[in-house]
Design a protein around this motif. Structure first.
Motif, mmCIF file in Angstrom:
data_model
loop_
_atom_site.group_PDB
_atom_site.id
_atom_site.type_symbol
_atom_site.label_atom_id
_atom_site.label_comp_id
_atom_site.label_asym_id
_atom_site.label_seq_id
_atom_site.Cartn_x
_atom_site.Cartn_y
_atom_site.Cartn_z
ATOM 1 N N LEU A 152 0.968 -1.357 -0.029
ATOM 2 C CA LEU A 152 0.215 0.098 -0.027
ATOM 3 C C LEU A 152 0.750 1.258 -0.083
ATOM 4 N N GLN A 153 1.824 1.146 0.852
ATOM 5 C CA GLN A 153 2.824 2.347 0.817
ATOM 6 C C GLN A 153 3.460 2.629 -0.606
ATOM 7 N N ARG A 154 4.012 1.581 -0.969
ATOM 8 C CA ARG A 154 4.691 1.636 -2.583
ATOM 9 C C ARG A 154 3.614 2.152 -3.490
ATOM 10 N N LEU A 155 2.187 1.496 -3.459
ATOM 11 C CA LEU A 155 1.462 2.003 -4.504
ATOM 12 C C LEU A 155 1.037 3.390 -4.436
ATOM 13 N N LEU A 156 0.932 4.032 -3.057
ATOM 14 C CA LEU A 156 0.457 5.312 -2.988
ATOM 15 C C LEU A 156 1.674 6.315 -3.509
ATOM 16 N N GLU A 157 2.955 5.982 -3.247
ATOM 17 C CA GLU A 157 4.049 6.639 -3.811
ATOM 18 C C GLU A 157 3.924 6.819 -5.585
ATOM 19 N N VAL A 158 3.798 5.619 -5.979
ATOM 20 C CA VAL A 158 3.498 5.431 -7.422
ATOM 21 C C VAL A 158 2.254 6.371 -7.828
ATOM 22 N N LEU A 159 1.072 6.189 -7.157
ATOM 23 C CA LEU A 159 -0.137 6.846 -7.670
ATOM 24 C C LEU A 159 0.168 8.348 -7.517
ATOM 25 N N LEU A 160 0.782 8.706 -6.426
ATOM 26 C CA LEU A 160 1.162 10.257 -6.316
ATOM 27 C C LEU A 160 1.853 10.708 -7.504
ATOM 28 N N ALA A 161 2.870 9.875 -7.848
ATOM 29 C CA ALA A 161 3.777 10.548 -8.967
ATOM 30 C C ALA A 161 3.103 10.533 -10.062
ATOM 31 N N SER A 162 1.913 9.625 -10.400
ATOM 32 C CA SER A 162 1.224 9.908 -11.709
ATOM 33 C C SER A 162 0.275 10.780 -11.932
ATOM 34 N N LEU A 163 -0.083 11.638 -10.861
ATOM 35 C CA LEU A 163 -1.114 12.654 -10.802
ATOM 36 C C LEU A 163 -0.699 14.118 -11.634
ATOM 37 N N GLY A 164 0.716 13.869 -12.033
ATOM 38 C CA GLY A 164 1.010 15.161 -12.694
ATOM 39 C C GLY A 164 1.152 16.659 -11.778
ATOM 40 N N LEU A 165 1.234 16.706 -10.707
ATOM 41 C CA LEU A 165 0.944 17.691 -9.643
ATOM 42 C C LEU A 165 2.488 18.087 -9.388
ATOM 43 N N GLY A 166 3.396 17.475 -9.572
ATOM 44 C CA GLY A 166 4.653 17.917 -9.549
ATOM 45 C C GLY A 166 5.157 18.118 -7.945
ATOM 46 N N GLY A 167 5.744 19.153 -7.693
ATOM 47 C CA GLY A 167 6.196 19.360 -6.193
ATOM 48 C C GLY A 167 5.266 20.382 -5.628
ATOM 49 N N PHE A 168 4.278 20.690 -6.162
ATOM 50 C CA PHE A 168 3.447 21.644 -5.593
ATOM 51 C C PHE A 168 2.523 20.775 -4.499
ATOM 52 N N LEU A 169 2.554 19.794 -4.198
ATOM 53 C CA LEU A 169 1.639 18.462 -3.574
ATOM 54 C C LEU A 169 2.451 17.470 -2.996
ATOM 55 N N VAL A 170 2.403 17.704 -1.783
ATOM 56 C CA VAL A 170 3.023 16.436 -0.747
ATOM 57 C C VAL A 170 2.010 15.705 0.008
ATOM 58 N N CYS A 171 2.000 14.525 -0.276
ATOM 59 C CA CYS A 171 1.131 13.513 0.710
ATOM 60 C C CYS A 171 1.976 12.766 1.656
ATOM 61 N N MET A 172 1.501 13.047 3.013
ATOM 62 C CA MET A 172 2.067 12.297 3.971
ATOM 63 C C MET A 172 1.645 10.716 3.780
ATOM 64 N N VAL A 173 2.846 9.849 3.675
ATOM 65 C CA VAL A 173 2.260 8.483 3.735
ATOM 66 C C VAL A 173 2.607 7.891 5.161
ATOM 67 N N PRO A 174 1.456 7.455 5.477
ATOM 68 C CA PRO A 174 1.501 6.906 7.256
ATOM 69 C C PRO A 174 2.423 5.813 7.282
ATOM 70 N N GLN A 175 3.377 5.947 8.422
ATOM 71 C CA GLN A 175 4.477 4.701 8.675
ATOM 72 C C GLN A 175 4.140 4.190 9.982
ATOM 73 N N LEU A 176 4.683 3.285 10.431
ATOM 74 C CA LEU A 176 4.951 2.794 11.596
ATOM 75 C C LEU A 176 6.264 3.318 12.141
ATOM 76 N N PRO A 177 6.469 3.257 13.439
ATOM 77 C CA PRO A 177 5.407 3.310 14.466
ATOM 78 C C PRO A 177 4.445 4.440 14.515
ATOM 79 N N LEU A 178 3.279 4.263 14.876
ATOM 80 C CA LEU A 178 2.225 5.097 15.141
ATOM 81 C C LEU A 178 2.270 5.483 16.898
ATOM 82 N N PRO A 179 1.434 6.449 17.314
ATOM 83 C CA PRO A 179 1.471 6.528 18.605
ATOM 84 C C PRO A 179 1.485 5.510 19.513
#
Length: 405
Positions: A89-116
């Motif tokens: 899921l993490q890798r797919l999200l990174e690939v999907l974000l790169a495909s949107l064509g929005l360049g460096g104007f948009l950053v999406c936080m990819v949830p990671q472990l550890p969480l709280p």
């Protein structure tokens, strides 16, 4: 977990796993021979050792890969554990974000472990999967995100040259899958992108958006009205994904244009986009004035091509006796180079002069801005605008003529 957080991947796996697929069947010797005998033999997915699952996950780089990976039979579905699924899921999200064509104007936080630490490990894992699948669903099913690239460039400078950062809060703005699907495409996209964006109003930070209402710098907050059919003011084919929109007496060919004009107001109001040239023509018959009318009349795509993929946005004022047309040509990094933006403002209003105003973030002597202005306006009008040669109309007993000042 809301229904938006339910994994479309896991549900699809359940559907796909109910029966076999061609990908799960061993290849025949005839098929191998038909391909020259050099194709690797395949076997059923059930024959793959569970210990190889993490290695397979490392090879997935697209949604198509994931679709193939999830076509498992019922006996193997348990092999796709959280430890395997989360990296996918993490890798797919990174690939999907790169495909949107929005360049460096948009950053999406990819949830990671550890969480709280307050969450147990099981809760952390479930929460992480929910947030990842929510992002994937909303971004992948959200529609055409590329329409927002010029707007995100405007937001970048409005936010002090900082990109828009999408976090859990952005993806929580729509809390159910039914609400997400039923919302107009451009509106739901903007709700996600604009969540948390603030503007400076009289020294106070105020939210740009509250619900459907957008804040204007001079006269408060208003909710736009989406039209359900093509507007006679803009006789373009009706696009239900980005429909014509009305706001405080002005009409826009689509919702995206309305947002762009309001952001442009905030950029000017806050001094983020300096004005470097201002040209007027009181002579409607002049070649330069006619060129302004031509640029307002041609389809936005024609202007965009001259501006290296510029964003073109329109606004009209269908007021009695003072019909007006206002067009913004937003030139981003494709035309101006990284780190800069220019806007060409074209305006025609009945009983008022034709107007062209140039704004840019580029420092003097504005060489690149001049280049793109000439490319879009063409030489005759471009030179007049750049030199500030205002055209005044003088009347005599027998004729009217233009005087350049």
């Amino acid at each position: 977990m809301t229904d938006l957080g339910k994994s479309p991947i896991m549900s699809a796996a359940a559907a796909d796993g109910a029966g076999g697929s061609a990908a799960d069947e061993p290849s025949s010797s005839a098929a191998s021979a038909a391909n020259g005998g050099d194709q690797p033999e395949s076997g059923p997915f059930s024959a793959v050792p569970a210990t190889l699952m993490p290695a397979i996950a490392q090879c997935l780089t697209s949604y198509a890969d994931l679709c193939a990976f999830r076509r498992v039979d019922k006996t193997r579905r348990d092999a796709i554990t959280a430890a395997v699924l989360i990296p996918i899921l993490q890798r797919l999200l990174e690939v999907l974000l790169a495909s949107l064509g929005l360049g460096g104007f948009l950053v999406c936080m990819v949830p990671q472990l550890p969480l709280p630490e307050a969450l147990s490990h099981g809760c952390c894992t479930a929460y992480l999967i929910e947030q990842l699948t929510r992002r994937l669903f909303m971004l992948e099913r959200g529609g055409d995100w590329a329409r927002w690239r010029p707007v995100l460039a405007m937001l970048y400078f409005l936010r002090g040259e900082r990109p828009v950062v999408l976090s859990d809060d952005n993806f929580g703005v729509i809390n159910s899958r039914a609400a997400f699907v039923s919302e107009t495409e451009a509106v739901r996209q903007w709700k996600i992108l604009s969540r948390g964006v603030t503007v400076d109003l009289n020294g106070q930070q105020e939210k740009l958006m509250k619900g459907d209402s957008i804040l204007r710098p001079y006269d408060g907050r208003y909710a736009p009205a989406l039209l359900t059919s093509a507007s006679p003011v803009f006789p373009h084919p009706f696009d239900p994904a980005d429909p014509p929109t009305q706001l405080t007496g002005c009409v826009y060919p689509n919702y995206t244009s309305m947002v762009a004009f309001k952001l442009f107001e905030w950029l000017r109001h806050g001094g983020h986009l300096p004005c470097i040239r201002h040209w007027l023509s009181y002579c409607r018959a002049s070649a330069a004035s006619r060129r302004v009318c031509e640029l307002l009349a041609v389809p936005p795509s024609d202007v965009a091509q001259r501006g290296a993929g510029a964003g073109v946005f329109d606004e009209k004022w269908p007021w009695s006796g003072r019909d007006g047309h206002h067009r913004l040509v937003v030139l981003g990094s494709g035309a101006m180079g990284d780190g800069h933006m220019a806007v060409i403002q074209l305006e025609f209003l009945q009983q008022s002069p034709g107007c062209v105003i140039i704004y840019t973030t580029e420092s003097a002597p504005h060489d690149q801005a001049r280049t793109v202005v000439m490319r879009v306006l063409r030489d005759h009008l471009g030179r007049k605008v750049w030199r500030g040669e205002i055209e005044w109309r003088q009347a005599s007993a027998n004729t009217r003529r233009c005087t350049v000042m």
